[in-house]
Design an enzyme around this catalytic site. Structure first.
Site, PDB file in Angstrom:
ATOM      1  N   SER A 120       0.824  -1.197   0.000  1.00  0.00           N
ATOM      2  CA  SER A 120       0.000   0.000   0.000  1.00  0.00           C
ATOM      3  C   SER A 120       0.861   1.252   0.000  1.00  0.00           C
ATOM      4  O   SER A 120       1.927   1.294   0.620  1.00  0.00           O
ATOM      5  CB  SER A 120      -0.900   0.000   1.241  1.00  0.00           C
ATOM      6  OG  SER A 120      -1.560   1.237   1.393  1.00  0.00           O
ATOM      7  N   TYR A 142      -2.726   5.783  -4.494  1.00  0.00           N
ATOM      8  CA  TYR A 142      -3.911   6.614  -4.633  1.00  0.00           C
ATOM      9  C   TYR A 142      -3.497   7.875  -5.384  1.00  0.00           C
ATOM     10  O   TYR A 142      -2.321   8.236  -5.418  1.00  0.00           O
ATOM     11  CB  TYR A 142      -4.478   6.987  -3.264  1.00  0.00           C
ATOM     12  CG  TYR A 142      -5.050   5.826  -2.486  1.00  0.00           C
ATOM     13  CD1 TYR A 142      -6.278   5.264  -2.843  1.00  0.00           C
ATOM     14  CD2 TYR A 142      -4.382   5.300  -1.388  1.00  0.00           C
ATOM     15  CE1 TYR A 142      -6.812   4.204  -2.126  1.00  0.00           C
ATOM     16  CE2 TYR A 142      -4.904   4.238  -0.667  1.00  0.00           C
ATOM     17  CZ  TYR A 142      -6.123   3.692  -1.041  1.00  0.00           C
ATOM     18  OH  TYR A 142      -6.651   2.640  -0.334  1.00  0.00           O
ATOM     19  N   THR A 168      -5.417   2.661  -7.463  1.00  0.00           N
ATOM     20  CA  THR A 168      -6.756   2.477  -6.911  1.00  0.00           C
ATOM     21  C   THR A 168      -7.615   3.680  -7.295  1.00  0.00           C
ATOM     22  O   THR A 168      -7.281   4.818  -6.968  1.00  0.00           O
ATOM     23  CB  THR A 168      -6.702   2.324  -5.386  1.00  0.00           C
ATOM     24  OG1 THR A 168      -5.937   1.159  -5.061  1.00  0.00           O
ATOM     25  CG2 THR A 168      -8.094   2.173  -4.800  1.00  0.00           C
ATOM     26  N   LYS A 243      -7.296  -0.681 -10.148  1.00  0.00           N
ATOM     27  CA  LYS A 243      -8.065  -1.388  -9.116  1.00  0.00           C
ATOM     28  C   LYS A 243      -9.299  -0.588  -8.741  1.00  0.00           C
ATOM     29  O   LYS A 243      -9.216   0.610  -8.482  1.00  0.00           O
ATOM     30  CB  LYS A 243      -7.191  -1.603  -7.876  1.00  0.00           C
ATOM     31  CG  LYS A 243      -7.876  -2.324  -6.721  1.00  0.00           C
ATOM     32  CD  LYS A 243      -6.905  -2.518  -5.565  1.00  0.00           C
ATOM     33  CE  LYS A 243      -7.520  -3.314  -4.436  1.00  0.00           C
ATOM     34  NZ  LYS A 243      -8.565  -2.579  -3.714  1.00  0.00           N
TER      35      LYS A 243
END
Length: 377
Positions: A120, A142, A168, A243
């Site tokens: 992440s 992100y 994402t 994603k």
């Protein structure tokens, strides 16, 4: 309430844990309530959180028979990387909340199991420390307001040896996660997103939003659009994985723009409450994409049978999130390794009992039917 850096752990024999539900039960009984809710909870009334499991439970496999399955394998490849099974560990933030070794322990378990670990952007360990475990690692991003920081993140991920970038796209703002708001859940002083400069807002919640909602509002860019994929492609040579896709039209457009893989995902029920389950969305996405890119799925996978169901529905591979966290929280690297071994064993059993010798056979010959679908070929 500020979470403890590591939850209390209970003495449990890992060999006594025979399925992922056993791991979850043992881990959640050992964790502080606010941390357990942070991991287990979803957005809103948690309709989509429940739907992810319900949809997979409704799927029925139609196995094949009279095939020689004396030699059965779960091995496959994901974006050119050989793996022992079609299972990756999904990106999850701040894993040092679960265990002092955090991401390093979970990545080391992935390295030992021969599966891909997705780091992440909000990891509490550096990309370098994660890849040093030997795990085949992807980097999740992100979309940030600060493009310079995104460029630096990409460079650090590439330098550390990450093999793909996972963007994402379903978090223009964070879903309203009521459990976190009610508990006032915030990070302890010793935990931060160490790959970012300035974890703004993440230690400060309020009566109306959690600390994580505040952090997202301040740092994530809700203007993310299709044109930004070109910006990303110009700044990395790594394969790009998108994603958070559920609508087939979005999947079609992403494939046309040349992404290397899609992950059909509703963020584990943590974003739009009421969104379609990943398992329900998967077949239509696979149909429109065809073989132009790989299609993965996450949200709700809890067994090897679920893995085989997802493959039969059109997934190339799946990702697991919460089960890996439970194992990590329970016993660090050893607990995470137990989770991965259980799902590998279950997947091999399901492949063989479906009458297949390997993952390719599942894709080509096993039918997966919703419970209400009529049997017509």
């Amino acid at each position: 309430m500020i979470a403890e850096i590591s939850p209390a752990r209970t003495a449990v024999s890992l060999s006594s844990l025979l399925c992922l539900d056993d791991v979850e039960d043992a881990a959640t009984h050992a964790m502080a309530a606010d941390l357990r809710d942070f991991v287990a909870g979803g957005a809103g009334t948690e309709t989509t959180l429940r739907a992810n499991r319900t949809a997979l439970e409704r799927v029925r496999l139609v196995p094949r028979v009279l095939n020689d399955v004396s030699a059965c394998s779960t091995e496959t490849t994901v974006l050119g990387t050989s793996t022992t099974m079609p299972v990756l560990v999904a990106p999850m933030a701040y894993q040092r909340l679960a265990h002092p070794e955090g991401e390093r322990a979970l990545a080391a378990a992935c390295a030992g199991a021969g599966v891909i670990y997705v780091a992440s952007m909000l990891s509490s360990s550096t990309f370098v420390d994660i890849t040093a475990t030997g795990a085949s690692t992807w980097c999740q991003l992100y979309w940030l307001r600060d493009r310079g920081q995104m460029t630096n993140l990409l460079r650090r991920a590439e330098s550390a040896g990450c093999r793909a970038v996972v963007l994402t796209v379903d978090v223009p703002r964070m879903g309203r996660r009521l459990r976190d708001i009610r508990s006032g859940f915030t990070l302890p002083a010793g935990i931060s997103a160490v790959n970012l400069s300035g974890d703004v807002g993440v230690h400060d919640g309020s009566d109306s939003e959690s600390a994580f909602m505040a952090h997202t509002r301040l740092t994530f860019d809700p203007s993310l659009s299709w044109s930004d994929l070109d910006w990303l492609r110009q700044r990395t040579s790594l394969p790009i994985v998108v994603k958070g896709v559920l609508h087939p039209d979005d999947a079609q457009r992403a494939a046309e723009l040349g992404v290397d893989a899609l992950i059909v995902s509703n963020h584990g029920g943590r974003q739009l409450d009421g969104a379609v389950s990943s398992a329900e969305a998967l077949p239509a996405v696979r149909e429109v994409v065809g073989d132009r890119c790989e299609v993965l799925m996450d949200s709700g996978i809890r067994s090897g049978s679920d893995v085989v169901k997802a493959i039969a529905l059109g997934a190339s591979s799946v990702l697991i999130g919460r089960p890996a966290w439970w194992g990590l929280a329970l016993a660090g690297q050893a607990g995470a390794a137990r989770v991965l071994e259980l799902i590998r064993q279950e997947t091999e059993d399901a492949v063989a009992l479906a009458g297949c010798r390997g993952i390719a056979d599942v894709r080509s010959s096993v039918r997966a039917l919703p419970a209400a679908e009529s049997w017509s070929w």
